[in-house]
Design a protein around this motif. Structure first.
Motif, short mmCIF file in Angstrom:
data_model
loop_
_atom_site.label_atom_id
_atom_site.label_comp_id
_atom_site.label_asym_id
_atom_site.label_seq_id
_atom_site.Cartn_x
_atom_site.Cartn_y
_atom_site.Cartn_z
N ASN A 100 0.76 -1.47 0.10
CA ASN A 100 0.09 -0.10 -0.13
C ASN A 100 0.75 1.38 -0.02
OD1 ASN A 100 -2.57 1.19 -0.09
ND2 ASN A 100 -2.89 1.87 1.80
N SER A 101 2.13 1.49 -0.74
CA SER A 101 2.84 2.42 -0.95
C SER A 101 2.98 2.92 -1.92
CB SER A 101 4.04 2.13 0.50
OG SER A 101 4.43 1.08 -0.47
N ALA A 102 2.38 2.43 -2.95
CA ALA A 102 2.65 2.23 -4.57
C ALA A 102 2.95 4.21 -4.74
CB ALA A 102 1.94 1.66 -5.20
N PRO A 103 3.47 4.52 -5.65
CA PRO A 103 3.06 6.14 -6.68
C PRO A 103 1.88 6.21 -6.46
CG PRO A 103 4.94 4.78 -7.74
CD PRO A 103 4.52 3.06 -6.36
N GLU A 104 1.37 7.53 -7.31
CA GLU A 104 -0.20 7.64 -7.71
C GLU A 104 -0.18 6.88 -9.06
OE1 GLU A 104 0.96 10.21 -4.14
OE2 GLU A 104 1.99 10.06 -5.67
N ILE A 105 1.11 7.69 -10.02
CA ILE A 105 1.57 7.19 -10.82
C ILE A 105 2.40 6.45 -11.77
CG2 ILE A 105 1.08 8.30 -13.34
CD1 ILE A 105 0.15 10.90 -12.89
N MET A 106 2.06 4.85 -12.02
CA MET A 106 2.93 4.24 -12.43
C MET A 106 2.85 4.11 -13.77
SD MET A 106 1.65 1.63 -9.11
CE MET A 106 -0.20 1.60 -9.94
N GLY A 107 3.81 3.90 -14.20
CA GLY A 107 3.98 3.43 -15.61
C GLY A 107 4.38 1.78 -15.59
N PRO A 382 -3.21 2.94 -8.27
CA PRO A 382 -3.04 2.00 -7.45
C PRO A 382 -5.12 2.56 -7.33
CG PRO A 382 -1.74 4.11 -6.49
CD PRO A 382 -1.73 3.86 -8.74
N SER A 383 -5.45 1.34 -7.35
CA SER A 383 -7.18 1.52 -6.82
C SER A 383 -6.79 1.37 -5.14
CB SER A 383 -7.70 -0.06 -6.73
OG SER A 383 -6.90 -1.50 -6.01
N SER A 384 -5.85 1.42 -4.61
CA SER A 384 -6.25 2.07 -2.71
C SER A 384 -6.21 3.93 -2.71
CB SER A 384 -4.93 2.06 -2.24
OG SER A 384 -3.55 2.22 -3.00
N ARG A 389 -6.96 13.32 -2.99
CA ARG A 389 -5.12 12.57 -3.61
C ARG A 389 -5.97 11.75 -4.71
NH1 ARG A 389 -0.71 13.44 -0.79
NH2 ARG A 389 0.94 12.13 -2.20
N LEU A 390 -7.49 11.05 -4.83
CA LEU A 390 -7.34 10.54 -6.37
C LEU A 390 -7.71 11.71 -7.21
CD1 LEU A 390 -8.06 8.35 -8.28
CD2 LEU A 390 -10.16 7.65 -7.52
N ASP A 391 -8.87 12.69 -6.48
CA ASP A 391 -8.95 14.25 -7.75
C ASP A 391 -7.67 14.81 -8.18
OD1 ASP A 391 -11.91 12.88 -7.24
OD2 ASP A 391 -11.56 15.02 -5.75
#
Length: 505
Positions: A100-107, A382-384, A389-391
């Protein structure tokens, strides 16, 4: 439209962003709240950092400039890029997602998107595409301004979308156009001419085709094109319907689209009725053609290292190179920087499909995909991520994918493939993306474990460790297991399964 790499832009954009962020913090401490230009409202009052982790270094500089411009528009948000080696990116993201520590945008790479998304760790963009993109047209949902073809190419069978592509790529045969011209070689138009050209190249001391056999994806994708080309003449025996109404399947289009495959129901029916027989003469024909082609690869190609093959092509020792078109501009850039003017040469894409005289319907062209094969940029979330933060993350993506901003990045970076937006100028070799592509039959298993098993048998056959009969039996087992898994996952209509199990065709 923002301008990239202009003389007025600071060279170190990250320093510039940090300075702006410091000024904003000072302004906030003094009780002053900055105003965003135009009619775009600031998102919030505290500084938020959004992280983008990917492996595509040729976008880094121009995306930094883009994110600097975004920070001026949204002063409370700083976007930080981290470039990570391709080989380790999957493991990094897997660990981050599970903790649960993934970056907000992942390539992520498209196959990994499918894996992580199906397991529930990635955002389904279908749930947010009805939001407006304020940087394009606030009155329209994002899905109406995002290139539909690009969305459909990454849509899963169940309709979900786990990644947004930032570029597109063909996959096929690159060639040294300068070498062909110097030797007086014409572009081959038939299979026989192609084999004769390869023979001439070998006689002149060149490796005709650089090929990395250790990289299963390369072999699988070319083999998929071979199989697809050979089985196309079965139309209309197979109903080539797909989940995408914009994609058709037809013999008149010689380029297959790896982003679309026939419906699993049709694959199941074709297998059960014997139209597609992994042990049949047609499949043997495909493997024989590949065996003929492999005679023009480097010796020991089955275990050849991909970097070595790329180096052979770059330094003129190999005439052709099996690779994605995303490699064209990086290769051109290397040639300009590392070679003396008199040693520079032109790389291009073999533009004409190849036909086998024994079977006029056999066509081998370029296969299309999205995001490249591990070398293009796709964006996952990430779906978390929830709430504000998602916005903010989606707002960053809205800005990245706004056509004028996208154009600035695309035109400023090496051309890794066709742009997402049709009106952006690009290499004519990439323009065929905008012809509607047919679906491919997809007659190589899509599940990674079965795909690797398929390729292991493929290698053993070409090393002489399996006869065709032994290979055919093993292939049949792989395909039977693949269909069993499709049925188990209910990707095949249960009524169709029941009909065949009951003896009804």
């Amino acid at each position: 439209m923002i301008r990239l790499r202009s003389e007025k832009q600071p060279e170190n954009t990250s320093v510039r962003i940090q300075v702006i962020a410091a000024i904003m913090l000072l302004s906030s401490a003094c009780g002053k709240s900055p105003e965003a230009p135009g009619n775009i409202a600031p998102l919030k009052t505290n500084i938020t950092q959004i992280s983008l982790v990917h492996h595509v270094d040729w976008y880094e500089e121009d995306l930094n400039v883009l994110f600097g411009a975004y920070h001026e528009l949204q002063p409370t948000v700083v976007v930080k890029q981290t470039i990570f080696p391709t080989q380790g990116l999957e493991y990094l993201l897997r660990t981050r997602l599970l903790t649960n520590s993934a970056p907000e945008i992942m390539g992520c790479q498209p196959p990994k998107d499918t894996l992580f998304g199906s397991a529930g760790y990635l955002l389904d963009f279908e749930t947010v595409l009805d939001r407006p993109n304020p940087y394009v047209d606030p009155s329209k949902p994002w899905r109406d301004v995002f290139p539909r073809q690009a969305l459909e190419m990454v849509r899963q069978q169940d309709g979900r979308i786990f990644c947004l592509p930032y570029d597109r790529a063909d996959y096929g045969f690159l060639y040294n156009a300068s070498l062909f011209e110097r030797l007086g070689l014409d572009i081959p138009e038939t299979w026989g001419e192609w084999m004769a050209t390869c023979g001439r190249l070998r006689a002149e001391g060149y490796v005709p085709i650089a090929w990395s056999g250790e990289y299963s994806a390369a072999a699988v994708n070319i083999a998929r094109a071979f199989i697809d080309a050979s089985f196309r003449e079965l139309e209309p025996e197979i109903n080539y319907k797909t989940t995408n109404p914009d994609v058709r399947y037809g013999l008149e289009d010689q380029f297959g689209d790896l982003g679309e495959r026939i419906d699993p129901d049709e694959l199941y029916r074709a297998y059960k009725t014997g139209i597609f027989d992994p042990k049949g003469e047609r499949m043997q024909f495909v493997f024989n053609k590949f065996a003929e082609l492999s005679q023009h690869f480097q010796d020991h190609w089955v275990t050849a290292d991909g970097y070595e093959q790329a180096d052979m092509f770059l330094h003129g020792k190999a005439a052709c190179f099996v690779q994605g078109t995303y490699a064209v501009d990086p290769i051109r850039d290397k040639i300009r920087k590392e070679f003396k003017p008199e040693e520079q040469w032109e790389v291009s894409i073999l533009p004409i499909p190849h036909f086998a005289e024994e079977n006029p319907d056999f066509r081998l062209g370029v296969t299309r995909t999205v995001g490249g094969f591990g070398d293009g940029l796709v964006c996952s979330v990430p779906s978390s991520l929830k709430g504000e933060r998602l916005d903010i993350t989606l707002d960053v993506l809205h800005y990245m994918f706004a056509p004028e901003n996208y154009r600035a990045v695309y035109e400023g970076s090496p051309k890794v493939g066709a742009p997402l937006y049709e009106d952006i100028p690009c290499d004519p070799g990439f323009k065929r993306f905008w012809d509607r592509a047919p679906a491919i039959l997809g007659l190589v298993p899509t599940e990674r474990q079965l795909q690797d098993e398929w390729y292991l048998h493929f290698q053993a056959y070409f090393l002489g460790r399996l006869t065709w009969e032994e290979l055919a039996d093993r292939l049949d087992h792989v395909y039977e297991e693949w269909l069993t898994r499709l049925v188990r996952k209910r990707q095949v209509d249960p009524r169709l399964v029941e009909a065949f199990e009951g003896g009804v065709s």
